[in-house]
Every structure is written in C-alpha cells, then in structure tokens.
Design an enzyme around this catalytic site. Structure first.
Site, short mmCIF file in Angstrom:
data_model
loop_
_atom_site.label_atom_id
_atom_site.label_comp_id
_atom_site.label_asym_id
_atom_site.label_seq_id
_atom_site.Cartn_x
_atom_site.Cartn_y
_atom_site.Cartn_z
N ARG A 1 -5.72 5.59 -7.62
CA ARG A 1 -5.48 7.03 -7.70
C ARG A 1 -5.39 7.49 -9.15
NH1 ARG A 1 -0.32 7.58 -3.94
NH2 ARG A 1 -0.64 9.82 -4.31
N LEU B 1 0.86 -1.18 0.00
CA LEU B 1 0.00 0.00 0.00
C LEU B 1 0.90 1.24 0.00
CD1 LEU B 1 -2.65 -1.00 2.72
CD2 LEU B 1 -2.93 -1.11 0.24
N ASP B 2 0.41 2.31 -0.60
CA ASP B 2 1.17 3.56 -0.58
C ASP B 2 1.32 4.05 0.85
OD1 ASP B 2 1.26 3.51 -3.35
OD2 ASP B 2 -0.58 4.68 -3.55
N LYS B 3 2.31 4.87 1.07
CA LYS B 3 2.62 5.39 2.40
C LYS B 3 1.38 5.91 3.11
CE LYS B 3 5.17 9.14 4.67
NZ LYS B 3 6.08 10.29 4.47
N THR C 1 -1.85 5.45 2.33
CA THR C 1 -3.05 4.63 2.23
C THR C 1 -3.10 3.69 3.43
OG1 THR C 1 -3.05 4.70 -0.19
CG2 THR C 1 -4.26 2.90 0.84
#
Length: 318
Positions: free
Chosen positions: A236, A137-139, A141
């Site tokens: 996104r 997961l992105d930082k 998220t």
C-alpha cells in the site's frame, strides 16, 4: 501443558562457544531466545549439572539434557468462528483470510479475530508465540497466511521469512495506468506526523516490492506483486509512493477517483467497494518437516472479481 525432552552431545567444534549459541546450533528446531529462556528457568543440564547462565562456555563432548514444559504463551480466548483452512498437517495451517477479519486481538478488537478462531480450532496454539502467527495481513486484505502448529515449525518459518525465502505474491488493483512492471526499493518506517501510518522515509527499514502488470485499463492497473521484505502496509505504501495507490485504500488512497465518463454501474461499484483491493494470492514455503518446496494459491475474492468485471464492461462500452 506439553512436556518436551531433548538430549544430545555437544560436538567438539563447539568448544569455546556460549551455551545458548551451542544449543541453538545443536537443537536448530528451536530459536536461540527460546533456549535462553529454558536455561534461565533451570531446565538445562550439562553432564547432569543444572546450568542457568546462557553465557557459560562449553568444552565439547558434554551431554546436554533439556527437560521442560511448554506453557501457555497467550491468554486470548478461543472462539468458534468459521475460517477457510486451505491446508493443514501436523506442522502448519494455511488459511485463506476473509476481508474484515483482524489477525491479532488488540485494543478495540479483543475478539472475532483470526487468532481467536485458530485457538478454538487448535487449542495447543496457546503454547506458541502469537499463537503460531509468523506474518500477518491487514484487516481488509484477503488471502493466504501460514500458521505454525509447533515450536519447531515456528522457528523454521520465522527463519525463512528473515532469509527472504518465503514466496508471497499478491493481486491488486491500483489507480492509474502503469505502463510496465518494475521494482520499488525504498525504506519504510513510521510516518513522522501521522503515527498510525507508514511512509517511505530515509530512516525506515529496507523494503523491496516487485510488481508486474497483469491487465492494463485506461484508468486502472491490475498488478501481480511479489514481496521480498514484509514491512507493515508495504504494498500500500510503495504503490502510493509511485502515485498509484490501491483502489479503495482508506488510508493511503486519498479521495475516491472516478474516471471521466464512468458508467453509473462503475460509479456505484467503486463507491460500494469497502476496502483496499489487495489479495494474497500465492504462498510458497519450504515445509518445516519434509524440507520440500510447497505452495498454495487462492483465487481473487468475489468483490474484487466483480470490480474488475465492471471496469472491463465500462471500458468496452465506451
């Protein structure tokens, strides 16, 4: 280091196949690339003869023995960092990741990451590729991730992801009122100019995102999104491509959009919201050992809950 010993007979139907291919089918808990490594390191015997070439052909009925040690795959440091473990057994760990936590150590973020925390919690993860991480997961998220604890589990999870058998559902808040659900089937690749960003481009890899409207507002849409593929920044990028970027997205969202006649409280809440409004709320896999369908849910975090409540209150007061 952990010792590993495997032994089996090559079946008649494998006759004529490459050794690495036959062994990958015989020991399906391990990836073909991993078996190739063991062969090249001289850890594989065929009828008591060491074979070091993966392309050697098999005849069928040979007795194969693999004797190896699982060495450290990563050298990242273990750190005592609190993480929210939703589930754990001998095969997997399911984590509910906080906002602001990077998954992998990298330039600028060598410590304080999820991997640093996992290595402290389970030191044997150093023996697995990327410390057992099979998706990320992105930082900024939040939400659910599954981590493999064994090589067998790692292989099974990677295969499920490649076969699109993992159920990954997200909740997110997008700018603009989206009339109905739908699917975005557009390839994603590296942005041709802004190299740190991804974009919908013809030369990209296939990417499929399904979305459903959970709650509609005048200027926002609360969505449930299901991923069929797992490209970097997929949700996104696809929602920005639809002209409905995520609220708070610093990369794909552009300047902050304030609704006309927004209350002071809503303006303050929007300006203070520090990240893209995206949460991995549901995760479903086939368990590597039991082969049963298992799933977990994580409610939306407090910052997203507060944002949604403020939007509802603002619209009800107008």
């Amino acid at each position: 280091m952990t010792e590993l010993s495997l032994q089996a007979k090559i079946p008649e139907q494998a006759r004529g196949k490459r050794l690495d291919q036959a062994l990958a089918e015989l020991f399906s808990d391990y990836s073909r690339s991993r078996i190739q490594q063991w062969i090249k390191k001289r850890n594989v015997k065929v009828d008591d003869i060491i074979i070091s070439r993966p392309r050697e052909k098999v005849q069928g009925h040979e007795l194969v023995t693999i004797q190896t040690e699982l060495e450290a795959e990563v050298t990242w440091q273990a750190q005592n960092i609190d993480i929210d473990i939703v589930f754990e057994d001998d095969d997997i760990i399911v984590v509910n990741k906080d906002a602001g936590m990077v998954v992998h150590p990298a330039a600028g973020n060598w410590d304080g990451t999820l991997v640093n925390a996992l290595l402290y919690h389970q030191p044997n993860l150093e023996q697995l590729p990327r410390a057992g991480i099979v998706h990320r997961l992105d930082k900024d998220t939040t939400g659910l991730m599954v981590v493999a604890k064994t090589l067998q589990a790692h292989t099974h999870l990677v295969n499920q992801l490649q076969a699109r058998k993992v159920n990954r559902q997200y909740l997110c808040l997008a700018n603009g009122s989206i009339p109905a659900g739908g699917t975005v089937d557009e390839p994603i690749g590296r942005h041709p100019v802004r190299r740190k960003q991804m974009a919908v481009i013809e030369s990209g890899k296939p990417a499929i995102t399904h979305y459903k409207v959970e709650e509609k507002f005048n200027h926002y849409s609360f969505l449930r999104v299901k991923l069929e593929t797992g490209r970097t920044h997929q949700i996104r990028v696809h929602l920005a491509w639809l002209k409905h970027p995520l609220v708070g997205d610093p990369v794909y969202g552009g300047r902050l959009r304030l609704p006309p006649k927004a209350s002071d409280k809503l303006i303050e809440t929007l300006r203070a919201f520090p990240r893209q409004a995206l949460h991995a709320t549901e995760l479903g896999i086939i368990h590597p050992s039991t082969k049963q369908d298992v799933s977990w849910q994580a409610p939306i975090p407090e910052d997203m809950k507060t944002l949604l409540t403020t939007i509802r209150d603002d619209e009800n007061s107008q």
